[in-house]
Design a protein around this motif. Sequence first.
Motif, mmCIF file in Angstrom:
data_model
loop_
_atom_site.group_PDB
_atom_site.id
_atom_site.type_symbol
_atom_site.label_atom_id
_atom_site.label_comp_id
_atom_site.label_asym_id
_atom_site.label_seq_id
_atom_site.Cartn_x
_atom_site.Cartn_y
_atom_site.Cartn_z
ATOM 1 N N LEU A 136 -6.956 -5.410 3.506
ATOM 2 C CA LEU A 136 -6.650 -4.156 2.826
ATOM 3 C C LEU A 136 -5.704 -4.442 1.675
ATOM 4 O O LEU A 136 -5.053 -5.488 1.625
ATOM 5 N N GLU A 137 -5.619 -3.515 0.768
ATOM 6 C CA GLU A 137 -4.738 -3.652 -0.388
ATOM 7 C C GLU A 137 -3.293 -3.367 0.032
ATOM 8 O O GLU A 137 -3.009 -2.310 0.604
ATOM 9 N N PRO A 138 -2.366 -4.301 -0.215
ATOM 10 C CA PRO A 138 -0.957 -4.049 0.111
ATOM 11 C C PRO A 138 -0.432 -2.822 -0.642
ATOM 12 O O PRO A 138 -0.940 -2.455 -1.694
ATOM 13 N N ILE A 139 0.594 -2.231 -0.079
ATOM 14 C CA ILE A 139 1.204 -1.029 -0.629
ATOM 15 C C ILE A 139 2.273 -1.451 -1.634
ATOM 16 O O ILE A 139 3.174 -2.214 -1.293
ATOM 17 N N ASN A 140 2.172 -0.960 -2.858
ATOM 18 C CA ASN A 140 3.165 -1.309 -3.870
ATOM 19 C C ASN A 140 4.422 -0.487 -3.618
ATOM 20 O O ASN A 140 4.447 0.716 -3.837
#
Length: 148
Positions: A136-140
Amino acid sequence: METIQSMFKHLHWANQRILETLQNGEENKKANNLFSHILHAEHVWYTRLKGANRSHLPIWAVVSLELCVEMVNRNHHNYAEFLSRVSKTDLNQLVSYKNSKGTEFQHSIRDILTHVALHGQYHRGQINQLVRKADLEPINVDYITFKR
């Protein structure tokens, strides 16, 4: 004071972003564990700043994401209220507390507040590693993104 207040606004913003991601994704027990720890630690440090007995408070207890919502909001309210009452000169005041092993320490309010803000960011980075491992895309949650 302005920098510390901004750091705590960022802390709340970052906690909300992590919480939303954890709520909307597949269950990730390790990530939930770390997030619970962040919130418990924030609460423990708040009680230390207030001079309350924190010996009964958990630091690594796992709680549901529903309870995390309450903890995010409670911690935000507690620190916002605390920061509204602290003056620039108060930041140098020493706070005595005992760690979880019973060892006594003294640190300034400034150092404790800085620690709380940085501690959470450290563990949010660990959560992002787990998110990436799950493809999944990491949370900025970068501070500069918050400031934009």
